[in-house]
Motif scaffolding. Structure first.
Motif, PDB file in Angstrom:
ATOM      1  N   MET A   1       0.832  -1.201   0.000  1.00  0.00           N
ATOM      2  CA  MET A   1       0.000   0.000   0.000  1.00  0.00           C
ATOM      3  C   MET A   1       0.871   1.257   0.000  1.00  0.00           C
ATOM      4  SD  MET A   1      -2.898  -1.074   2.803  1.00  0.00           S
ATOM      5  CE  MET A   1      -3.934   0.356   2.484  1.00  0.00           C
ATOM      6  N   SER A   2       0.326   2.345  -0.494  1.00  0.00           N
ATOM      7  CA  SER A   2       1.047   3.606  -0.479  1.00  0.00           C
ATOM      8  C   SER A   2       0.912   4.260   0.885  1.00  0.00           C
ATOM      9  CB  SER A   2       0.470   4.543  -1.546  1.00  0.00           C
ATOM     10  OG  SER A   2      -0.819   4.998  -1.162  1.00  0.00           O
ATOM     11  N   LEU A   3       1.756   5.256   1.136  1.00  0.00           N
ATOM     12  CA  LEU A   3       1.684   5.971   2.402  1.00  0.00           C
ATOM     13  C   LEU A   3       0.309   6.617   2.573  1.00  0.00           C
ATOM     14  CD1 LEU A   3       2.899   7.123   4.984  1.00  0.00           C
ATOM     15  CD2 LEU A   3       3.851   8.988   3.615  1.00  0.00           C
ATOM     16  N   GLN A   8      -4.899   6.739   5.350  1.00  0.00           N
ATOM     17  CA  GLN A   8      -6.352   6.647   5.289  1.00  0.00           C
ATOM     18  C   GLN A   8      -6.855   5.501   6.166  1.00  0.00           C
ATOM     19  OE1 GLN A   8      -6.763   6.324   1.022  1.00  0.00           O
ATOM     20  NE2 GLN A   8      -7.225   8.506   0.776  1.00  0.00           N
ATOM     21  N   TRP A   9      -6.046   4.464   6.304  1.00  0.00           N
ATOM     22  CA  TRP A   9      -6.416   3.299   7.118  1.00  0.00           C
ATOM     23  C   TRP A   9      -6.371   3.613   8.597  1.00  0.00           C
ATOM     24  CZ3 TRP A   9      -3.148   0.857  10.637  1.00  0.00           C
ATOM     25  CH2 TRP A   9      -3.612  -0.345  11.175  1.00  0.00           C
ATOM     26  N   ARG A  10      -5.386   4.395   9.020  1.00  0.00           N
ATOM     27  CA  ARG A  10      -5.174   4.628  10.450  1.00  0.00           C
ATOM     28  C   ARG A  10      -6.226   5.573  11.024  1.00  0.00           C
ATOM     29  NH1 ARG A  10      -4.254   9.177  12.302  1.00  0.00           N
ATOM     30  NH2 ARG A  10      -4.016   8.190  14.344  1.00  0.00           N
ATOM     31  N   TYR A  11      -6.402   5.462  12.298  1.00  0.00           N
ATOM     32  CA  TYR A  11      -7.247   6.392  13.044  1.00  0.00           C
ATOM     33  C   TYR A  11      -6.793   6.341  14.493  1.00  0.00           C
ATOM     34  CZ  TYR A  11      -9.848   2.480  15.112  1.00  0.00           C
ATOM     35  OH  TYR A  11     -10.187   1.350  15.833  1.00  0.00           O
ATOM     36  N   ALA A  12      -7.242   7.288  15.294  1.00  0.00           N
ATOM     37  CA  ALA A  12      -6.849   7.313  16.703  1.00  0.00           C
ATOM     38  C   ALA A  12      -7.650   6.250  17.443  1.00  0.00           C
ATOM     39  CB  ALA A  12      -7.101   8.691  17.296  1.00  0.00           C
ATOM     40  N   THR A  13      -7.066   5.080  17.550  1.00  0.00           N
ATOM     41  CA  THR A  13      -7.753   3.917  18.110  1.00  0.00           C
ATOM     42  C   THR A  13      -8.215   4.183  19.547  1.00  0.00           C
ATOM     43  OG1 THR A  13      -6.299   2.541  16.758  1.00  0.00           O
ATOM     44  CG2 THR A  13      -7.554   1.438  18.480  1.00  0.00           C
ATOM     45  N   LYS A  14      -9.480   3.926  19.800  1.00  0.00           N
ATOM     46  CA  LYS A  14     -10.065   4.220  21.107  1.00  0.00           C
ATOM     47  C   LYS A  14     -10.103   3.016  22.037  1.00  0.00           C
ATOM     48  CE  LYS A  14     -10.730   8.395  19.815  1.00  0.00           C
ATOM     49  NZ  LYS A  14      -9.759   9.413  20.264  1.00  0.00           N
ATOM     50  N   ALA A 141       6.863   8.333  13.574  1.00  0.00           N
ATOM     51  CA  ALA A 141       6.528   7.072  14.234  1.00  0.00           C
ATOM     52  C   ALA A 141       5.101   6.648  13.931  1.00  0.00           C
ATOM     53  CB  ALA A 141       6.735   7.201  15.748  1.00  0.00           C
ATOM     54  N   ILE A 142       4.170   7.577  13.971  1.00  0.00           N
ATOM     55  CA  ILE A 142       2.776   7.213  13.759  1.00  0.00           C
ATOM     56  C   ILE A 142       2.532   6.830  12.299  1.00  0.00           C
ATOM     57  CG2 ILE A 142       1.740   9.476  13.258  1.00  0.00           C
ATOM     58  CD1 ILE A 142      -0.448   8.729  15.305  1.00  0.00           C
ATOM     59  N   ALA A 143       3.262   7.466  11.381  1.00  0.00           N
ATOM     60  CA  ALA A 143       3.158   7.081   9.974  1.00  0.00           C
ATOM     61  C   ALA A 143       3.744   5.690   9.754  1.00  0.00           C
ATOM     62  CB  ALA A 143       3.868   8.113   9.099  1.00  0.00           C
ATOM     63  N   ALA A 144       4.872   5.411  10.410  1.00  0.00           N
ATOM     64  CA  ALA A 144       5.490   4.086  10.296  1.00  0.00           C
ATOM     65  C   ALA A 144       4.579   3.012  10.885  1.00  0.00           C
ATOM     66  CB  ALA A 144       6.846   4.075  10.991  1.00  0.00           C
ATOM     67  N   ALA A 145       3.895   3.335  11.974  1.00  0.00           N
ATOM     68  CA  ALA A 145       2.958   2.384  12.572  1.00  0.00           C
ATOM     69  C   ALA A 145       1.848   2.049  11.587  1.00  0.00           C
ATOM     70  CB  ALA A 145       2.379   2.951  13.861  1.00  0.00           C
ATOM     71  N   ALA A 146       1.326   3.058  10.909  1.00  0.00           N
ATOM     72  CA  ALA A 146       0.276   2.818   9.919  1.00  0.00           C
ATOM     73  C   ALA A 146       0.795   1.933   8.795  1.00  0.00           C
ATOM     74  CB  ALA A 146      -0.224   4.150   9.364  1.00  0.00           C
ATOM     75  N   GLU A 147       2.020   2.169   8.367  1.00  0.00           N
ATOM     76  CA  GLU A 147       2.619   1.355   7.309  1.00  0.00           C
ATOM     77  C   GLU A 147       2.731  -0.107   7.741  1.00  0.00           C
ATOM     78  OE1 GLU A 147       6.456   1.588   4.309  1.00  0.00           O
ATOM     79  OE2 GLU A 147       6.658   2.303   6.358  1.00  0.00           O
ATOM     80  N   ASN A 194     -15.429   2.135  12.696  1.00  0.00           N
ATOM     81  CA  ASN A 194     -16.098   2.170  11.391  1.00  0.00           C
ATOM     82  C   ASN A 194     -16.573   3.565  10.988  1.00  0.00           C
ATOM     83  OD1 ASN A 194     -15.911  -0.641  10.771  1.00  0.00           O
ATOM     84  ND2 ASN A 194     -17.515  -1.032  12.287  1.00  0.00           N
ATOM     85  N   MET A 195     -16.156   4.568  11.740  1.00  0.00           N
ATOM     86  CA  MET A 195     -16.543   5.934  11.410  1.00  0.00           C
ATOM     87  C   MET A 195     -15.732   6.447  10.217  1.00  0.00           C
ATOM     88  SD  MET A 195     -18.904   7.080  13.456  1.00  0.00           S
ATOM     89  CE  MET A 195     -19.658   6.748  15.070  1.00  0.00           C
ATOM     90  N   LYS A 196     -16.369   7.256   9.393  1.00  0.00           N
ATOM     91  CA  LYS A 196     -15.691   7.840   8.244  1.00  0.00           C
ATOM     92  C   LYS A 196     -14.586   8.778   8.719  1.00  0.00           C
ATOM     93  CE  LYS A 196     -16.514  10.741   4.165  1.00  0.00           C
ATOM     94  NZ  LYS A 196     -17.529  11.493   3.376  1.00  0.00           N
ATOM     95  N   LYS A 197     -13.426   8.692   8.068  1.00  0.00           N
ATOM     96  CA  LYS A 197     -12.342   9.633   8.372  1.00  0.00           C
ATOM     97  C   LYS A 197     -12.711  10.991   7.787  1.00  0.00           C
ATOM     98  CE  LYS A 197      -7.944   8.423   8.127  1.00  0.00           C
ATOM     99  NZ  LYS A 197      -7.364   8.758   9.445  1.00  0.00           N
TER     100      LYS A 197
END
Length: 210
Positions: A1-3, A8-14, A141-147, A194-197
């Motif tokens: 996947m691209s960056l 787009q996949w990541r979100y602030a996990t609750k 770091a947060i971008a790398a985590a998403a990757e 499942n909320m829209k970003k």
């Protein structure tokens, strides 16, 4: 996947499920943080990695009882210098010259220029400047985590003085700036999963001047 797809996949996990992030993925995230740019290359911050549940419980108690801290696999605390000094600046530049095989005097004029600018601005300004550098590392770091498909929760909601006390940061001349909880989303119990970003539209976010 691209960056972009990763972001787009990541979100602030609750809500996290307690599963462990593999060491290889953790190392990748930490290396991205280490390789982040910083002003004059000083890297005036450190990252503390907490996997001990006892320590995580203590952190949770001073972080508004956010469950991610205890449910996370690892908690990263980004801690910045509490101020600059000639000694700190010299130490960084001398190490750099050693790595590059150059005399310590190579950057003397530049070191003096930096300290000449920073010293009159006072320790509060210096601490804030160092904290801004930590934010850059945090972003990497947060971008790398998403990757790596590792969920992450960025946190500013904590009592810095209490975190500093728990981790013994004062003795190290550091102040806690940010917390990043790493783990995996609990899809059944996370209301945000499942909320829209939603972000500011491009045409409102970007102004092009030509």
């Amino acid at each position: 996947m691209s960056l972009i797809e990763d972001l787009q996949w990541r979100y602030a996990t609750k809500k996290m499920n307690g599963n462990t992030v593999p060491q290889k993925k953790l190392d990748y995230i930490l290396e991205a943080a280490r390789l982040a740019p910083s002003s004059s290359g000083l890297q005036p911050y450190q990252v503390f990695v907490i996997a001990n549940k006892g320590v995580q419980e203590k952190l949770k108690a001073v972080a508004w009882n956010q469950s991610q801290i205890i449910d996370a696999s690892h908690v990263l605390v980004f801690a910045a210098w509490d101020g600059y000094s000639e000694e700190r600046i010299d130490t960084v530049f001398n190490k750099t010259m050693d790595q590059r095989g150059l005399p310590h005097t190579t950057m003397t004029d530049y070191k003096n220029t930096i300290w000449g600018m920073y010293e009159p601005l006072g320790q509060d300004w210096q601490a804030q400047h160092a904290a801004k550098q930590a934010y850059i590392s945090f972003g990497m770091a947060i971008a790398a985590a998403a990757e790596q498909k590792v969920d992450a929760t960025p946190m500013e909601g904590f009592v810095p003085d209490k975190v500093d006390e728990i981790l013994g940061l004062n003795e190290k001349g550091l102040k806690s700036v940010l917390i990043l909880a790493l783990g995996y989303r609990d899809e059944a119990n996370d209301w945000l999963v499942n909320m829209k970003k939603v972000r500011t539209p491009k045409e409102e976010f970007i102004t092009e001047l030509s």
